[in-house]
Design a protein around this motif. Structure first.
Motif, PDB file in Angstrom:
ATOM      1  N   THR A  30       0.823  -1.204   0.000  1.00  0.00           N
ATOM      2  CA  THR A  30       0.000   0.000   0.000  1.00  0.00           C
ATOM      3  C   THR A  30       0.861   1.260   0.000  1.00  0.00           C
ATOM      4  N   GLY A  33       2.348   1.811  -3.461  1.00  0.00           N
ATOM      5  CA  GLY A  33       1.316   2.342  -4.348  1.00  0.00           C
ATOM      6  C   GLY A  33       0.945   3.775  -4.000  1.00  0.00           C
ATOM      7  N   ASN A  34       0.939   4.086  -2.721  1.00  0.00           N
ATOM      8  CA  ASN A  34       0.625   5.418  -2.251  1.00  0.00           C
ATOM      9  C   ASN A  34       1.693   6.420  -2.694  1.00  0.00           C
ATOM     10  N   TYR A  35       2.942   6.003  -2.675  1.00  0.00           N
ATOM     11  CA  TYR A  35       4.042   6.869  -3.104  1.00  0.00           C
ATOM     12  C   TYR A  35       4.025   7.067  -4.619  1.00  0.00           C
ATOM     13  N   GLY A  37       1.486   6.508  -6.818  1.00  0.00           N
ATOM     14  CA  GLY A  37       0.262   7.098  -7.341  1.00  0.00           C
ATOM     15  C   GLY A  37      -0.064   8.481  -6.821  1.00  0.00           C
ATOM     16  N   TYR A  38       0.282   8.758  -5.566  1.00  0.00           N
ATOM     17  CA  TYR A  38      -0.164  10.003  -4.948  1.00  0.00           C
ATOM     18  C   TYR A  38       0.973  10.868  -4.407  1.00  0.00           C
ATOM     19  N   SER A  45       3.502   7.671   5.180  1.00  0.00           N
ATOM     20  CA  SER A  45       2.543   6.636   4.787  1.00  0.00           C
ATOM     21  C   SER A  45       2.773   5.358   5.577  1.00  0.00           C
ATOM     22  N   GLU A 102      -3.805   7.172   1.074  1.00  0.00           N
ATOM     23  CA  GLU A 102      -5.004   7.344   0.252  1.00  0.00           C
ATOM     24  C   GLU A 102      -5.851   6.065   0.287  1.00  0.00           C
ATOM     25  N   SER A 105      -5.326   3.521  -2.510  1.00  0.00           N
ATOM     26  CA  SER A 105      -4.141   2.667  -2.373  1.00  0.00           C
ATOM     27  C   SER A 105      -4.476   1.421  -1.553  1.00  0.00           C
ATOM     28  N   THR A 108      -7.001  -0.918  -3.566  1.00  0.00           N
ATOM     29  CA  THR A 108      -6.354  -1.659  -4.657  1.00  0.00           C
ATOM     30  C   THR A 108      -5.698  -2.929  -4.142  1.00  0.00           C
TER      31      THR A 108
END
Length: 162
Positions: A30, A33-35, A37-38, A45, A102, A105, A108
């Motif tokens: 997560t 993906g958070n880094y 994507g966002y 995070s 997020e 994240s 997903t």
């Protein structure tokens, strides 16, 4: 294949270790993906996911150890709400770090895990037949539509332009 999650009513060391391992893997994926994507900082995070994972562990433990027949999701929600309540000393820190994670994240990774879980029991799913697929689609669509209607009503009532 051995299940990651120990479904036993009592919490065992093995079951807790499996939960910690699963939540650690879930958190790392997560955070990545958070880094990507966002663009949220990895350290913030990671702390936010650690807090969410700890709350999750407490809720799972409470479900299995307390004498009430209450789902762990209720315990997890109540713990999170209480810790984030504005008058609590944990509120500021918790809200800062958890806001660095997020929702998409998390969702997903969760949906990927559910997909893997469904793949393990694909024969059982096929045995339900086409009627189950129709019911599933209708339930998901109705839930989405109902949520959208409630959100729209709340937004209109609070004066947010829609």
């Amino acid at each position: 294949m051995v299940d990651f999650i120990d479904g036993a009513e009592n919490v065992s060391v093995h079951g807790i270790f499996n939960w910690i391992l699963l939540l650690a893997i879930f958190s790392i994926i997560t955070v990545i993906g958070n880094y990507i994507g966002y663009k949220h900082p990895i350290a913030d995070s990671l702390v936010g996911m650690a807090m969410l994972s700890l709350i999750t562990l407490c809720g799972v433990w409470m479900e299995r150890e307390l004498p009430f027949n209450i789902s762990s999701i209720i315990y997890i929600s109540v713990i999170g709400i209480v810790l984030a309540f504005p008058s609590m000393p944990t509120s500021g820190v918790l809200l800062h770090y958890v806001s660095q994670v997020e929702l998409l994240s998390i969702v997903t990774v969760f949906l990927a895990y559910v997909g893997i879980g469904m793949g393990k029991s694909w024969n059982e799913f096929k045995a339900l037949g086409w009627r189950a697929i129709i019911v599933t689609v209708l339930v998901i669509a109705s839930t989405y539509l109902g949520s959208a209607v409630v959100a729209h009503i709340i937004l209109v009532m609070t004066g947010v332009p829609v």
